[in-house]
Design a protein around this motif. Structure first.
Motif, PDB file in Angstrom:
ATOM      1  N   UNK A  99       0.858  -1.198   0.000  1.00  0.00           N
ATOM      2  CA  UNK A  99       0.000   0.000   0.000  1.00  0.00           C
ATOM      3  C   UNK A  99       0.884   1.235   0.000  1.00  0.00           C
ATOM      4  N   UNK A 100       0.271   2.394  -0.279  1.00  0.00           N
ATOM      5  CA  UNK A 100       1.052   3.631  -0.270  1.00  0.00           C
ATOM      6  C   UNK A 100       1.312   4.081   1.168  1.00  0.00           C
ATOM      7  N   UNK A 101       2.141   5.106   1.307  1.00  0.00           N
ATOM      8  CA  UNK A 101       2.578   5.499   2.640  1.00  0.00           C
ATOM      9  C   UNK A 101       1.411   6.045   3.484  1.00  0.00           C
ATOM     10  N   UNK A 102       0.416   6.666   2.855  1.00  0.00           N
ATOM     11  CA  UNK A 102      -0.706   7.204   3.639  1.00  0.00           C
ATOM     12  C   UNK A 102      -1.510   6.088   4.296  1.00  0.00           C
ATOM     13  N   UNK A 156       3.571   2.640  -4.288  1.00  0.00           N
ATOM     14  CA  UNK A 156       2.575   1.596  -4.041  1.00  0.00           C
ATOM     15  C   UNK A 156       2.969   0.576  -2.990  1.00  0.00           C
ATOM     16  N   UNK A 157       4.192   0.667  -2.528  1.00  0.00           N
ATOM     17  CA  UNK A 157       4.689  -0.321  -1.568  1.00  0.00           C
ATOM     18  C   UNK A 157       5.408   0.406  -0.443  1.00  0.00           C
ATOM     19  N   UNK A 158       5.183  -0.063   0.781  1.00  0.00           N
ATOM     20  CA  UNK A 158       5.740   0.618   1.946  1.00  0.00           C
ATOM     21  C   UNK A 158       6.293  -0.423   2.912  1.00  0.00           C
ATOM     22  N   UNK A 159       7.475  -0.158   3.440  1.00  0.00           N
ATOM     23  CA  UNK A 159       8.026  -1.066   4.450  1.00  0.00           C
ATOM     24  C   UNK A 159       7.728  -0.470   5.825  1.00  0.00           C
ATOM     25  N   UNK A 160       7.202  -1.297   6.712  1.00  0.00           N
ATOM     26  CA  UNK A 160       6.964  -0.864   8.092  1.00  0.00           C
ATOM     27  C   UNK A 160       8.055  -1.494   8.954  1.00  0.00           C
ATOM     28  N   UNK A 161       8.857  -0.635   9.587  1.00  0.00           N
ATOM     29  CA  UNK A 161       9.933  -1.093  10.471  1.00  0.00           C
ATOM     30  C   UNK A 161       9.492  -0.885  11.907  1.00  0.00           C
ATOM     31  N   UNK A 162       9.788  -1.863  12.744  1.00  0.00           N
ATOM     32  CA  UNK A 162       9.413  -1.719  14.147  1.00  0.00           C
ATOM     33  C   UNK A 162      10.580  -2.168  15.028  1.00  0.00           C
ATOM     34  N   UNK A 168      -0.683  -6.221   8.410  1.00  0.00           N
ATOM     35  CA  UNK A 168      -0.392  -6.373   6.992  1.00  0.00           C
ATOM     36  C   UNK A 168      -1.512  -7.152   6.284  1.00  0.00           C
ATOM     37  N   UNK A 169      -1.978  -8.216   6.932  1.00  0.00           N
ATOM     38  CA  UNK A 169      -3.037  -9.034   6.317  1.00  0.00           C
ATOM     39  C   UNK A 169      -4.273  -8.193   5.995  1.00  0.00           C
ATOM     40  N   UNK A 170      -4.616  -7.297   6.923  1.00  0.00           N
ATOM     41  CA  UNK A 170      -5.834  -6.521   6.704  1.00  0.00           C
ATOM     42  C   UNK A 170      -5.612  -5.514   5.571  1.00  0.00           C
ATOM     43  N   UNK A 171      -4.381  -5.016   5.444  1.00  0.00           N
ATOM     44  CA  UNK A 171      -4.065  -4.100   4.344  1.00  0.00           C
ATOM     45  C   UNK A 171      -4.117  -4.831   3.002  1.00  0.00           C
ATOM     46  N   UNK A 172      -3.658  -6.081   2.982  1.00  0.00           N
ATOM     47  CA  UNK A 172      -3.717  -6.879   1.742  1.00  0.00           C
ATOM     48  C   UNK A 172      -5.179  -7.004   1.303  1.00  0.00           C
ATOM     49  N   UNK A 173      -6.052  -7.309   2.282  1.00  0.00           N
ATOM     50  CA  UNK A 173      -7.485  -7.430   1.943  1.00  0.00           C
ATOM     51  C   UNK A 173      -8.052  -6.089   1.494  1.00  0.00           C
ATOM     52  N   UNK A 174      -7.641  -5.008   2.185  1.00  0.00           N
ATOM     53  CA  UNK A 174      -8.146  -3.677   1.861  1.00  0.00           C
ATOM     54  C   UNK A 174      -7.820  -3.300   0.404  1.00  0.00           C
ATOM     55  N   UNK A 175      -6.652  -3.744  -0.077  1.00  0.00           N
ATOM     56  CA  UNK A 175      -6.253  -3.394  -1.443  1.00  0.00           C
ATOM     57  C   UNK A 175      -7.240  -3.908  -2.482  1.00  0.00           C
ATOM     58  N   UNK A 176      -7.919  -5.019  -2.178  1.00  0.00           N
ATOM     59  CA  UNK A 176      -8.908  -5.553  -3.121  1.00  0.00           C
ATOM     60  C   UNK A 176     -10.004  -4.527  -3.363  1.00  0.00           C
ATOM     61  N   UNK A 177     -10.345  -3.784  -2.312  1.00  0.00           N
ATOM     62  CA  UNK A 177     -11.368  -2.741  -2.460  1.00  0.00           C
ATOM     63  C   UNK A 177     -10.788  -1.466  -3.042  1.00  0.00           C
ATOM     64  N   UNK A 178      -9.592  -1.093  -2.546  1.00  0.00           N
ATOM     65  CA  UNK A 178      -9.014   0.195  -2.955  1.00  0.00           C
ATOM     66  C   UNK A 178      -8.694   0.263  -4.440  1.00  0.00           C
ATOM     67  N   UNK A 179      -8.477  -0.896  -5.071  1.00  0.00           N
ATOM     68  CA  UNK A 179      -8.125  -0.817  -6.496  1.00  0.00           C
ATOM     69  C   UNK A 179      -9.302  -0.324  -7.343  1.00  0.00           C
ATOM     70  N   UNK A 180     -10.486  -0.318  -6.758  1.00  0.00           N
ATOM     71  CA  UNK A 180     -11.647   0.243  -7.470  1.00  0.00           C
ATOM     72  C   UNK A 180     -11.826   1.722  -7.155  1.00  0.00           C
ATOM     73  N   UNK A 181     -10.846   2.289  -6.454  1.00  0.00           N
ATOM     74  CA  UNK A 181     -10.840   3.710  -6.108  1.00  0.00           C
ATOM     75  C   UNK A 181     -12.144   4.203  -5.485  1.00  0.00           C
ATOM     76  N   UNK A 182     -12.584   3.541  -4.414  1.00  0.00           N
ATOM     77  CA  UNK A 182     -13.814   3.991  -3.759  1.00  0.00           C
ATOM     78  C   UNK A 182     -13.578   5.311  -3.045  1.00  0.00           C
ATOM     79  N   UNK A 183     -14.671   6.013  -2.741  1.00  0.00           N
ATOM     80  CA  UNK A 183     -14.576   7.191  -1.888  1.00  0.00           C
ATOM     81  C   UNK A 183     -14.438   6.679  -0.457  1.00  0.00           C
ATOM     82  N   UNK A 184     -13.501   7.232   0.284  1.00  0.00           N
ATOM     83  CA  UNK A 184     -13.256   6.760   1.650  1.00  0.00           C
ATOM     84  C   UNK A 184     -13.680   7.831   2.646  1.00  0.00           C
TER      85      UNK A 184
END
Ligand code: FES
Ligand code: FE2
Length: 349
Positions: free
Chosen positions: A155-158, A256-262, A290-306
């Motif tokens: 996903x993007x950084x936002x 389109x890709x972001x690394x999360x460091x902890x 991360x898993x939930x973001x992967x699932x979220x991308x399925x919706x975001x690729x249709x560019x919904x209003x958020x």
């Protein structure tokens, strides 16, 4: 309505790698902020970052070799010092008058702070990031973290940043048998926030004393969480005897890709014993995000209003506003004016 689209912010330090993943005498190629980087550590332990493109004919330098002193390009054998200076061009004859000191592979400012490697990205030649150094966590010493993990989010950084500052997903996303948050038993939360440099802070408050893990730090355990551009979250937990902290830093690979460091820090002497467990749990937690973001991308690729709602998503709104103001101030050549005002937020989680 939310109009995202995440421009990559320059003139910031980005965490690129935990320091212990880069051995002396080794190099690693990686993409950060859309730029190909060659990260290396010389024989004396000093880390460096070069643009992974040979200034001669453009082949990535990582195809070459590194002897712990110089990087040699695989194509025509030009050599480069860790600061990018060209030190040898094998094809030159001794009597050929060619000034190799004019040739430089691009190098990036790099700092190693509390066990993490940060690289500065800027368009300005005279800016080495010294005016605003990478964040440092107070109260946990200069040493490396107890554990450091990184995961790549599609996903993007936002979107990655919103995940960091989202207080109401835990009961639904972070459900493991050893950390059961029951979505049916949400509790009302009320936290105070105030502006902080390039971001904001959840002000210091007491943590529940019944929690056994907190008791290890002594009595009167308090916490404070700071969020700042370009996507850094620092939580500092302080007890009367010991302190613990977590640093989360998000770093764009590209748009389109972001690394999360902890990284987790702890001043308890025996904390090293639980390092494997802490690392495992950190991976499970971050993996759930991360898993939930992967699932979220399925919706975001249709560019919904958020949408972002108050008060649960107010921090995400702040992130967006702080980022916009930073860009506007930079474009207009004026000082940044923090749009965040002190206030209390309430939600159930
Ligand atoms: S392309 Fe690197 S030395 Fe020629
Ligand atoms: Fe989470």
């Amino acid at each position: 309505m939310l109009d995202t689209g995440a421009p990559l912010l320059k003139n910031f330090w980005y965490l690129v790698m935990p320091g212990n993943q880069l051995r002396a005498g080794a190099t690693q190629a990686l993409t950060v902020m859309g730029e190909p980087l060659l990260l290396g550590r010389d024989r004396d332990g000093r880390a460096f970052a070069l643009l992974d493109i040979c200034p001669h004919r453009g082949i990535p330098l990582h195809y070459g070799s590194f002897d712990g002193r110089e990087v040699t390009c695989c194509y025509h054998g030009w050599k480069f010092a860790p600061d990018g200076r060209c030190t040898e061009i094998p094809s030159l004859l001794p009597d050929q008058d060619f000034d190799i000191s004019r040739i430089k592979a691009r190098s990036f400012p790099l700092r190693e702070v509390q066990g993490n490697i940060w690289v500065y990205f800027t368009d300005r030649r005279d800016d080495d990031g010294g005016a605003r150094p990478p964040p440092e966590i107070v109260g946990v010493g200069d040493g490396p973290p107890l554990t450091s993990i990184s995961q790549t989010f599609p996903c993007d950084i936002d979107q990655a940043a919103f995940g960091l500052m989202d207080p109401t997903h835990a009961a639904f996303v972070h459900t493991s048998w050893w950390w059961k948050k029951d979505a049916r038993r949400l509790r009302q939360k009320e936290k105070h926030f105030e502006p902080a440099p390039l971001g904001w802070r959840m002000t210091r408050h007491r943590l529940p004393s019944e929690h056994r893990a907190y008791k290890l730090l002594g009595s009167n355990v308090t916490t404070e969480i700071t969020y700042s551009l370009p996507g850094v979250r620092i939580e500092q937990i302080q007890g009367e005897r010991h302190a613990a902290a977590s640093l989360t830093a998000i770093t764009p690979v590209d748009g389109e890709t972001t690394v999360v460091h902890q990284s987790l820090y702890c001043t308890l002497g025996w904390a090293g014993l639980i390092k494997p467990l802490a690392t495992r749990l950190a991976h499970v937690f971050l993996g759930q995000d991360r898993d939930v973001v992967v699932k979220q991308q399925e919706g975001l690729k249709h560019q919904p209003t958020l949408m972002l709602i108050d008060d649960a998503d107010t921090q995400a709104k702040w992130f967006y506003r702080v980022k916009k103001e930073w860009q506007r101030a930079a474009a207009e050549g004026r000082a940044f004016e923090n749009p965040v005002k002190a206030r209390t937020l309430r939600w159930r989680s």
